[in-house]
Design an enzyme around this catalytic site. Structure first.
Site, PDB file in Angstrom:
ATOM      1  N   ASP A 200       2.076 -10.294  58.681  1.00  0.00           N
ATOM      2  CA  ASP A 200       2.815 -10.869  57.528  1.00  0.00           C
ATOM      3  C   ASP A 200       3.748 -11.984  58.041  1.00  0.00           C
ATOM      4  O   ASP A 200       4.036 -11.895  59.259  1.00  0.00           O
ATOM      5  CB  ASP A 200       3.327  -9.968  56.500  1.00  0.00           C
ATOM      6  CG  ASP A 200       4.056 -10.288  55.361  1.00  0.00           C
ATOM      7  OD1 ASP A 200       3.418 -11.240  54.575  1.00  0.00           O
ATOM      8  OD2 ASP A 200       5.058 -10.063  55.082  1.00  0.00           O
TER       9      ASP A 200
ATOM     10  N   ALA B 227       7.035 -13.621  55.541  1.00  0.00           N
ATOM     11  CA  ALA B 227       8.077 -13.487  55.232  1.00  0.00           C
ATOM     12  C   ALA B 227       8.571 -11.980  55.338  1.00  0.00           C
ATOM     13  O   ALA B 227       7.833 -11.315  54.774  1.00  0.00           O
ATOM     14  CB  ALA B 227       8.530 -14.271  53.733  1.00  0.00           C
TER      15      ALA B 227
ATOM     16  N   HIS C 199       1.614 -12.708  41.120  1.00  0.00           N
ATOM     17  CA  HIS C 199       3.054 -12.067  41.145  1.00  0.00           C
ATOM     18  C   HIS C 199       3.656 -12.413  39.881  1.00  0.00           C
ATOM     19  O   HIS C 199       4.294 -11.690  39.251  1.00  0.00           O
ATOM     20  CB  HIS C 199       3.869 -12.836  42.446  1.00  0.00           C
ATOM     21  CG  HIS C 199       5.171 -12.065  42.821  1.00  0.00           C
ATOM     22  ND1 HIS C 199       5.667 -11.864  43.743  1.00  0.00           N
ATOM     23  CD2 HIS C 199       6.189 -11.909  41.812  1.00  0.00           C
ATOM     24  CE1 HIS C 199       6.867 -11.326  43.687  1.00  0.00           C
ATOM     25  NE2 HIS C 199       7.221 -11.319  42.367  1.00  0.00           N
TER      26      HIS C 199
ATOM     27  N   LYS D 102       0.997 -15.373  44.749  1.00  0.00           N
ATOM     28  CA  LYS D 102       2.218 -16.184  43.813  1.00  0.00           C
ATOM     29  C   LYS D 102       1.720 -16.137  42.322  1.00  0.00           C
ATOM     30  O   LYS D 102       2.391 -15.712  41.438  1.00  0.00           O
ATOM     31  CB  LYS D 102       3.018 -17.226  44.500  1.00  0.00           C
ATOM     32  CG  LYS D 102       3.347 -17.128  45.730  1.00  0.00           C
ATOM     33  CD  LYS D 102       3.936 -15.819  45.884  1.00  0.00           C
ATOM     34  CE  LYS D 102       4.355 -15.715  47.499  1.00  0.00           C
ATOM     35  NZ  LYS D 102       4.824 -14.316  47.675  1.00  0.00           N
TER      36      LYS D 102
ATOM     37  N   ARG E 107      -4.099 -10.115  48.143  1.00  0.00           N
ATOM     38  CA  ARG E 107      -3.412  -8.766  48.239  1.00  0.00           C
ATOM     39  C   ARG E 107      -3.487  -8.149  46.911  1.00  0.00           C
ATOM     40  O   ARG E 107      -3.148  -8.631  45.923  1.00  0.00           O
ATOM     41  CB  ARG E 107      -2.268  -8.862  49.121  1.00  0.00           C
ATOM     42  CG  ARG E 107      -2.202  -9.435  50.493  1.00  0.00           C
ATOM     43  CD  ARG E 107      -0.787  -9.425  50.759  1.00  0.00           C
ATOM     44  NE  ARG E 107      -0.802  -9.837  52.011  1.00  0.00           N
ATOM     45  CZ  ARG E 107       0.224 -10.390  52.591  1.00  0.00           C
ATOM     46  NH1 ARG E 107       1.522 -10.374  51.762  1.00  0.00           N
ATOM     47  NH2 ARG E 107       0.440 -10.848  53.864  1.00  0.00           N
TER      48      ARG E 107
ATOM     49  N   MET F  94       6.392  -7.962  45.280  1.00  0.00           N
ATOM     50  CA  MET F  94       6.138  -8.978  46.362  1.00  0.00           C
ATOM     51  C   MET F  94       5.124  -8.370  47.352  1.00  0.00           C
ATOM     52  O   MET F  94       4.721  -7.215  47.364  1.00  0.00           O
ATOM     53  CB  MET F  94       7.437  -8.710  47.108  1.00  0.00           C
ATOM     54  CG  MET F  94       7.679  -9.730  48.364  1.00  0.00           C
ATOM     55  SD  MET F  94       7.357 -11.535  47.608  1.00  0.00           S
ATOM     56  CE  MET F  94       8.868 -11.641  46.549  1.00  0.00           C
TER      57      MET F  94
ATOM     58  N   ALA G 205      12.512  -9.676  40.403  1.00  0.00           N
ATOM     59  CA  ALA G 205      11.403 -10.462  41.271  1.00  0.00           C
ATOM     60  C   ALA G 205      10.656  -9.787  42.440  1.00  0.00           C
ATOM     61  O   ALA G 205       9.484 -10.314  42.813  1.00  0.00           O
ATOM     62  CB  ALA G 205      12.173 -11.867  41.699  1.00  0.00           C
TER      63      ALA G 205
ATOM     64  N   ASP H  93       5.743  -5.944  55.284  1.00  0.00           N
ATOM     65  CA  ASP H  93       6.843  -5.238  54.629  1.00  0.00           C
ATOM     66  C   ASP H  93       6.568  -4.822  53.029  1.00  0.00           C
ATOM     67  O   ASP H  93       7.673  -4.518  52.423  1.00  0.00           O
ATOM     68  CB  ASP H  93       8.359  -6.281  54.454  1.00  0.00           C
ATOM     69  CG  ASP H  93       7.919  -7.598  54.068  1.00  0.00           C
ATOM     70  OD1 ASP H  93       8.625  -7.650  53.041  1.00  0.00           O
ATOM     71  OD2 ASP H  93       7.117  -8.085  54.173  1.00  0.00           O
TER      72      ASP H  93
END
Length: 275
Positions: free
Chosen positions: A15, A17, A59, A56, A163, A52, A48, A189
Site C-alpha cells: 500500500d 499512505a 469512501h 475515494k 478494495r 480508509m 473520516a 494498514d
C-alpha cells in the site's frame, strides 16, 4: 501436469499512505474533513478514518451512509445524500487532495532500507492504493524524489472494482509476471487492503502502528509508553480480526523477518489460502 505450490516468495504488494509514505495516513483523511466542510457538513477525523483503504468515491459514499453524517447532511440540504451528492463531494475532494498531497509525502522511516533488502532477496515490488490515478501520479512523483520507485502501481480507478475487491492486487500479479498468487504478500494498514490481499489468495501483513488505525505522526508514535503501545496494539489487532491478516507488525521496518518466516512456511508446503 500436477500443481506444485511455490517454495519462495516472488513479490510484495505494498500500500502507499500509511505503509510506505505518510506515517499517520493524514493526507487522505484530513482532506475528507475539508471536502465535507466546504459543503457545510462536519465530519471528524475519526469518522473520516473509518472506511480508509477504499476507493475515494466509495469512501465518501460509505461516510454518507453513516446515520450521524447523513443526518447532518439532511439538516444542511433538506435531503439525504444521493449518489449525485457524493460525486459533488468527490469532485471537490480531488483538487484538494492533489493540491495538498505534498504536505504528507515523507517516506516512512526505514522503508527505503527495507525495500532495498526485499529487492536483494529477489522480490518484485508491486503497489496499489485507494487513491485514483490523478492523485497517484502526484504521489508517485513525490516518492521518486524521495528515493522510492515501485515496480508497478495500480490506482483504484484503473480496475473495475477497488478494495476490498482483489482486482488491484491481481493486476500487480499480472503486470509483474508472478506465476502464483501464493508467492505474493500484501502489506496494508487498513482492513479493506487486507481483505483485498486475502481475496486475491496472498499472504497478508497488517500494520498496527503506522497508518490509519493508530493515526499518529512518527514522533508521536515514538513517544508512546510501553503500556500505551501495548493497549493500542491490542485495540488495533481487534479491529483487524475480521479481515484475518496472517501477520500483524508495527511498521514496514518489521517486514523482513515476516518474509523469512513466510519463505520457511512455503518451503514446508504451506499456502496462504489454507491459513
Amino acid at each position: 501436469m500436477n500443481y506444485q505450490s511455490p517454495e519462495r516468495l516472488q513479490a510484495v504488494v505494498l500500500d502507499w499512505a500509511g505503509t510506505v509514505v505518510d506515517f499517520g495516513s493524514f493526507a487522505p483523511t484530513q482532506i475528507f474533513v475539508e471536502a465535507f466542510g466546504e459543503f457545510g457538513v462536519a465530519v471528524t477525523l475519526e469518522e473520516a478514518r473509518g472506511p480508509m483503504g477504499m476507493g475515494k468515491w466509495d469512501h465518501i459514499r460509505t461516510l454518507c451512509n453513516q446515520p450521524a453524517i447523513a443526518e447532518r447532511y439532511q439538516a444542511a440540504f433538506g435531503h439525504l445524500p444521493t449518489d449525485e451528492d457524493v460525486t459533488a463531494i468527490y469532485n471537490r475532494f480531488m483538487p484538494l487532495q492533489i493540491e495538498k498531497i505534498a504536505e504528507h509525502s515523507a517516506v516512512i522511516p526505514g522503508a527505503l532500507e527495507v525495500i532495498g533488502e526485499l529487492r536483494e532477496k529477489g522480490l518484485k515490488i508491486g503497489s496499489c492504493s485507494g487513491y485514483p490515478a490523478a492523485v497517484m501520479a502526484k504521489v508517485v512523483e513525490l516518492a521518486r524524489t524521495n528515493g522510492y520507485v515501485a515496480d508497478h502501481v495500480v490506482a483504484t480507478d484503473e480496475v473495475p472494482n477497488g478494495r476490498p475487491y482483489p482486482a488491484q492486487a491481481l493486476a500487480n500479479v499480472i503486470a509483474l509476471g508472478i506465476d502464483d498468487v501464493a508467492a505474493c504478500v500484501k502489506v496494508d494498514d487498513t482492513w479493506p487492503g487486507i481483505l483485498e490481499g486475502r481475496k486475491a489468495g496472498m499472504w497478508t501483513v497488517a500494520l498496527t502502528c503506522s497508518g490509519n488505525a493508530l493515526g499518529l505522526t512518527f514522533d508521536e508514535f515514538r513517544k508512546l509508553s510501553s503500556e500505551e503501545l501495548a493497549r493500542e496494539r491490542s485495540r488495533i489487532g481487534e479491529m483487524f480480526e475480521g479481515s484475518r491478516p496472517h501477520y500483524l507488525i508495527d511498521t514496514i521496518v518489521d517486514l523482513p523477518k515476516v518474509i523469512d518466516d513466510i519463505n520457511a512456511r512455503l518451503a514446508r508446503g504451506e499456502v496462504p489460502q489454507a491459513c
